[in-house]
Design a protein around this motif. Structure first.
Motif, short mmCIF file in Angstrom:
data_model
loop_
_atom_site.label_atom_id
_atom_site.label_comp_id
_atom_site.label_asym_id
_atom_site.label_seq_id
_atom_site.Cartn_x
_atom_site.Cartn_y
_atom_site.Cartn_z
N ASN A 55 0.81 -1.23 0.00
CA ASN A 55 0.00 0.00 0.00
C ASN A 55 0.84 1.27 0.00
O ASN A 55 0.41 2.30 0.51
CB ASN A 55 -0.95 0.04 1.21
N LEU A 100 -18.06 -8.95 -14.11
CA LEU A 100 -17.52 -7.94 -15.02
C LEU A 100 -16.43 -7.09 -14.39
O LEU A 100 -15.88 -6.21 -15.03
CB LEU A 100 -18.66 -7.03 -15.51
N ASP A 125 -16.34 -11.87 -17.90
CA ASP A 125 -17.46 -12.73 -18.27
C ASP A 125 -16.99 -13.90 -19.15
O ASP A 125 -17.54 -14.15 -20.21
CB ASP A 125 -18.53 -11.89 -18.99
N THR A 150 -19.39 -13.01 -4.70
CA THR A 150 -19.69 -14.33 -4.14
C THR A 150 -20.61 -15.09 -5.08
O THR A 150 -20.62 -16.31 -5.11
CB THR A 150 -20.33 -14.20 -2.74
N PRO B 109 -23.85 -9.53 -19.26
CA PRO B 109 -23.84 -10.93 -19.68
C PRO B 109 -25.25 -11.46 -19.46
O PRO B 109 -25.99 -10.91 -18.63
CB PRO B 109 -22.86 -11.59 -18.72
N ILE B 115 -22.84 -3.42 -16.89
CA ILE B 115 -21.62 -2.69 -16.54
C ILE B 115 -21.33 -1.74 -17.70
O ILE B 115 -21.72 -2.00 -18.85
CB ILE B 115 -20.45 -3.66 -16.29
N GLN B 234 -10.91 -3.91 -1.62
CA GLN B 234 -10.82 -4.91 -0.55
C GLN B 234 -9.63 -4.66 0.37
O GLN B 234 -9.72 -4.83 1.57
CB GLN B 234 -10.70 -6.30 -1.20
N LYS B 235 -8.52 -4.24 -0.23
CA LYS B 235 -7.27 -4.18 0.53
C LYS B 235 -6.93 -2.79 1.03
O LYS B 235 -5.99 -2.62 1.79
CB LYS B 235 -6.11 -4.68 -0.35
N GLY B 236 -7.60 -1.79 0.57
CA GLY B 236 -7.24 -0.43 0.98
C GLY B 236 -7.93 0.58 0.08
O GLY B 236 -8.84 0.22 -0.68
N THR B 320 -21.57 -9.51 3.76
CA THR B 320 -22.14 -10.14 2.55
C THR B 320 -21.10 -10.91 1.75
O THR B 320 -21.42 -11.47 0.72
CB THR B 320 -22.72 -9.09 1.59
N GLN B 321 -19.86 -10.88 2.22
CA GLN B 321 -18.87 -11.64 1.43
C GLN B 321 -18.70 -13.05 1.95
O GLN B 321 -18.15 -13.90 1.27
CB GLN B 321 -17.53 -10.89 1.39
N ARG B 322 -19.15 -13.30 3.16
CA ARG B 322 -19.12 -14.67 3.65
C ARG B 322 -20.42 -15.06 4.36
O ARG B 322 -21.14 -15.94 3.92
CB ARG B 322 -17.92 -14.92 4.58
N PRO B 325 -24.13 -14.99 2.28
CA PRO B 325 -24.29 -15.99 1.22
C PRO B 325 -23.91 -17.40 1.64
O PRO B 325 -24.50 -18.36 1.17
CB PRO B 325 -23.36 -15.49 0.11
N LEU B 326 -22.91 -17.53 2.51
CA LEU B 326 -22.35 -18.86 2.75
C LEU B 326 -22.53 -19.37 4.17
O LEU B 326 -22.32 -20.55 4.44
CB LEU B 326 -20.84 -18.86 2.42
N PRO B 359 -28.25 -12.60 -5.63
CA PRO B 359 -29.14 -13.73 -5.93
C PRO B 359 -28.85 -15.00 -5.13
O PRO B 359 -29.77 -15.76 -4.81
CB PRO B 359 -28.90 -14.00 -7.42
N GLU B 360 -27.59 -15.24 -4.80
CA GLU B 360 -27.26 -16.53 -4.21
C GLU B 360 -27.52 -16.58 -2.70
O GLU B 360 -27.39 -17.63 -2.08
CB GLU B 360 -25.79 -16.89 -4.49
#
Ligand code: B1M
Lengths: 212, 378
Positions: A55, A100, A125, A150, B109, B115, B234-236, B320-322, B325-326, B359-360
């Motif tokens: 960083n 995407l 994609d 996810t 898609p 996007i 995610q990292k900074g 919501t990243q783990r 959904p999981l 959705p998941e």
């Protein structure tokens, strides 16, 4: 030797014009394209990778460095081809189907290129069939998959299964990454390597091919 | 004493203890559900699948959740959304692609999210300020944006007791990325600063005029205002903090000042790790921060509350990243308890998922999240 250091610094600064000029000057002065690549452009990108990892610099700095490196590569590529120089390894990479987000994947591709890999970037994609086709065409040794959602990270597993079905799984090493992806997830889906950032991705790719 | 839904949100915005923890779902562009998640939720709750829900954002494939769902979770706020411009409605290119009023192409898609794939300044190596002069900008005065806005706002404000959230467009970081290309604009910030700043100024001017007009129309019935501009990953941070302070912060300040002239609180959204910028965001004038992406670097909720809780309201926070959904319903409960413990003391917290419900995510986990929030948020 001074020229090479200046070339690396031009990459680090993201000065594309200077990069192109110094690359050309190096060739004109009889330096080999391989040396200009290794000790100039790649040396610069290695510094960028390290700084980004801790960083010390951010996405914009990485992007302009990669742009500068490319300005040098355009000049070197035909020369390298003439000398029959071989890339460190061949990688096919893309963001998986339904996803995407491509900034992270782009940076990983740039860093791999900057470390001497030949990278075929399939974009975003990317369906399993497209990975498979590109692996065959390029005779890739590594397939790199990125996922930022996810929702889509499970498509990495799907792609690995498709590789098995196509009889390619034993022929390529699979590397994965992206915001929600973890080492544990990588192991669960049977990938060979996980990288949390672009600098580690380079280390991983070398490790997977046992090159140093 | 029992508060109305609106009172509860306003109490929190004033750093006062509410009668119970306020909850959000669907009041803001990044606190709602994707169409598929909504469909699954209706089925799970045994609700009829008709009528089709109203679209929240076409680009994000999100919907305004069914009132039956919102009542069941006892959600405290409702969205107010601007209309589409008459002069330049989306131009359809194919079932999976359209061009918006900025000349940005959005494609998706099959079955996925849209996007930005092309824009008016995408292909120029070094665009200039002259290029900006020549560009046909969206018209902030276009009446389509404001048609019926006052009536919709009034209806929500007078006929319901929910807090009314006016949703505005994205800020200059995102809008510039859409018209110029995500990476290209980040490069411009360093190597073509004049263009990058000129572009930001145009975007902010248009944004400010739209906001002024919207709040003149409907301000009386609006409780708070929401907009976003992602500066985290995610990292900074996405970019060097000094660069944010130099180039983006003054523009973010102009936007916040505009909202403040109308006396409205601001809910600002930025994904990712933004810890390093929180003092700047507070200085800019935001009141509440969304989504508190707890899985990103340095987004420790306890520390955020300790360091900034006096000046900042936290809006979001459920992983919501783990977990969503999981995770198992039990893990969802633990997550809810943890965030309430970290963030809710003395007011100052509105609970919802870190981003739109994707959705998941099993509907069971979403129901568990709201039930646990009702149970522990007393
Ligand atoms: C092959 O080997 C490897 C090895 C290493 C690899 C690798 C591969 N790939 C990456 N790495 C690693 O190396 C890279 C460099 O060091 C790193 O890559 P990263 O990509 O992590 O880092 C980049 C350098 C910078 N990071 C980024 O560019 C991502 C930043 C965040 C803010 C983000 C952005 C910018 C965007 N988004 Co999106 N977005 C978010 C992101 C927040 C976050 N926490 O990450 C995230 C990923 N988004 C999210 C969402 C929900 C969405 N987004 C969407 C859209 C977008 C934008 C278009 C606005 C934009 C993308 C622009 C683009 N061209 O890429 C939508 C989906 C679109 C789609 N179909 O893909 C949408 C669904 C929003 C919606 N519509 O509701 C969230 C996902 C949540 C989840 N449950 O998974 C999210 C985490 C934000 C959040 N707060 O929750 C490493 O991960």
């Amino acid at each position: 030797m001074v020229d090479l250091k200046m070339l690396a610094e031009a990459v680090i600064r993201g000065d594309a014009k200077e990069c192109a000029r110094l690359t050309q000057e190096g060739l004109d002065n009889g330096l080999s394209p391989q040396v200009l690549l290794n000790d100039g452009l790649m040396a610069g990108m290695a510094v960028i990778g390290e700084r980004f990892k801790c960083n010390d610099i951010y996405v914009p700095e990485v992007l302009i460095a990669a742009r500068a490196m490319k300005a040098g590569m355009v000049i070197l590529r035909p020369k390298l081809a003439e000398t029959g120089a071989k890339p460190v390894g061949k990688v096919v990479a893309g963001t998986v189907k339904g996803d995407l987000h491509d900034i992270g994947k782009n940076i990983v591709c740039m860093m791999l290129e900057g470390a001497g890999f030949q990278v075929t970037d399939l974009g975003n994609d990317v369906a399993p069939e497209r990975f498979i086709q590109a692996i065959k065409e390029q005779e890739a040794q590594i397939v790199g998959m990125s996922a930022l959602l996810t929702t889509t990270m499970l498509n990495m597993k799907g792609t690995i299964e498709a590789l098995k079905a196509a009889g390619l799984r034993e022929k390529v090493r699979v590397m994965v990454g992206g915001a929600p992806v973890t080492q544990r997830f990588a192991e669960e889906i049977g990938a060979d390597g996980y990288a949390e950032n672009a600098a580690v991705a380079v280390e991983k790719a070398k490790e997977l091919l046992a090159v140093h | 004493m029992m508060m109305t839904h609106r009172e509860r949100i306003l109490a929190v915005l004033n750093h006062k203890e509410p009668d119970r923890l306020p909850l959000d779902l669907g009041s803001a562009i990044a606190t709602t559900m994707t169409a598929k998640a909504h469909e699954r939720m209706r089925a799970y709750l045994g609700l009829p699948s008709e009528p089709p829900p109203a679209t929240f954002s076409r680009r994000s494939s999100t919907v305004i959740p069914d009132e039956a769902i919102l009542r069941r979770f006892d959600v405290d706020a409702r969205p107010l959304i601007l209309g589409n411009p008459d002069g330049r409605p989306d131009r359809e290119v194919s079932p999976d692609a359209f061009v918006d009023e900025w000349g940005v192409t959005w494609a998706r898609p099959e079955g996925g999210h849209f996007i930005s794939t092309d824009g008016p300044f995408y292909h120029q190596d070094e665009p200039t300020r002259e290029d900006l002069e020549k560009f046909p900008w969206p018209d902030p005065a276009d009446p389509g944006r404001y048609r019926g806005l006052r009536e919709r706002a009034k209806e929500l404000h007078e006929k319901t007791d929910y807090a009314v959230m006016l949703n505005l467009g994205v800020g200059p970081v995102h809008q510039c990325q859409f018209v110029r290309g995500y990476g290209e604009w980040l490069e411009d910030l360093l190597i073509n600063r004049a263009f990058a700043e000129g572009l930001m100024d145009r975007v902010v001017e248009i944004w400010v005029e739209i906001t002024d007009r919207a709040l003149e129309e409907a301000g009386d019935s609006v409780d708070l205002v929401m907009y976003g501009d992602d500066v985290g990953t995610q990292k900074g941070l996405l970019l060097r903090p000094e660069l944010y302070r130099q180039v983006i912060k003054p523009r973010h300040k102009r936007m916040a000042d505009c909202v403040k002239r109308h006396g409205k609180p601001i809910l600002y959204h930025s994904c990712g790790s933004v810890y390093a910028l929180v003092p700047d965001l507070i200085e800019v004038g935001i009141d509440a921060l969304n989504p508190i992406q707890v899985t990103a670097a340095e987004m420790d909720t306890r520390r955020l509350k300790r360091e900034f809780g006096r000046d900042l309201i936290f809006w979001g926070g459920i992983n919501t990243q783990r977990v969503l959904p999981l995770g198992t319903p039990e893990e969802v409960r633990e997550e809810v308890m943890r965030r309430i413990e970290d963030l809710a003391e003395g007011g100052g917290y509105v609970l919802c998922a870190v981003h739109n419900i994707q959705p998941e995510v099993p509907p069971e986990n979403v129901v568990t999240m709201y039930e646990a929030a009702q149970e522990y948020g007393r």
